[in-house]
Design a protein around this motif. Structure first.
Motif: not given
Length: 256
Positions: A170-177
């Motif tokens: 979850m923390t790897r998912t890009p903020a924009a996504v």
């Protein structure tokens, strides 16, 4: 767009006259990746299973749009011509939308503790409050929030490492996504789409669900519903035995 997929080949061949010929297409939820649906694939070793990464998640490329409609189209592009869609959380919304877009290709739906489809009032307030909160956070703060959020989704995992793995993903998912997908969860008209379903549909919820079975049945009278006990939102990591039993009964009754 080409999504990353991980396929599970059946361990056994269906006996003559069997009805387990439909592939399972497993659709993860918000900020996760295909590994979040591995327990579902593991529970059905006699089924061809496709676990995929949604646009912008895991190993799949970024997309121009993250609406539920756009993500559903991407899933259909990666799916076999005839399949059962199994979606968790946001993935359940995407599964519903895909079944509306291509009713001739979706033989059945299994929705695991869906994100809002026919939400009650407090659920609507919750997702909108979350949207405002997410939009105020910078990328570092958002990653911190996702770690806390992720750990709260599991009460007691069968595999202790599952919580750490979930949080890392979850923390790897890009903020924009992350932001765009939460917007999509909030903005999609789930009730209208759900009412248009024509395929057999099973919804499995937890104790404190965003969608109450009675409300789902008002929108789609033929829906089948079930409720697990003793699990958080990531129910596939905690009570997959309960989930699998309901799914298998559904498959048997619907000859899927």
């Amino acid at each position: 767009m080409s999504l990353f997929v991980s396929e599970r080949v059946p361990e056994t061949t269906s006996p003559a006259g069997g009805h387990n010929h439909h592939s399972l297409v497993l659709i993860h939820g918000w900020s996760c990746d295909h590994t979040a649906m591995a327990p579902v694939a593991d529970a059905f070793p006699d089924r061809h299973a496709i676990c995929l990464d949604l646009p912008g998640h895991g190993r799949s490329p970024a997309a121009e749009s993250y609406t539920i409609e756009a993500q559903a189209a991407a899933v259909l592009a990666a799916a076999p011509e005839s399949c059962i869609l199994v979606g968790h959380s946001m993935g359940a919304q995407i599964a519903v939308e895909a079944a509306v877009q291509a009713p001739d290709r979706v033989a059945g739906l299994v929705l695991l503790d869906p994100a809002p489809i026919v939400p009650h009032d407090s659920a609507r307030s919750y997702v909108e409050d979350m949207r405002r909160h997410i939009m105020r956070l910078d990328p570092t703060q958002l990653a911190d929030m996702l770690e806390v959020f992720g750990r709260r989704q599991i009460i007691r995992a069968n595999e202790p490492s599952a919580i750490d793995d979930l949080v890392e993903t979850m923390t790897r998912t890009p903020a924009a996504v992350v932001r765009a997908c939460w917007d999509a969860v909030c903005d999609w008209n789930g009730e209208a789409a759900f009412a248009r379903l024509t395929c057999p549909t099973l919804v499995i919820v937890i104790d404190k669900a965003l969608n109450r079975p009675a409300n789902l049945a008002k929108a789609l009278p033929k829906v089948m519903t079930g409720q697990v006990s003793g699990a958080g939102h990531m129910l596939q990591f905690e009570v997959m035995d309960q989930v699998a039993a309901m799914m298998q009964r559904f498959f048997t009754l619907q000859r899927l």
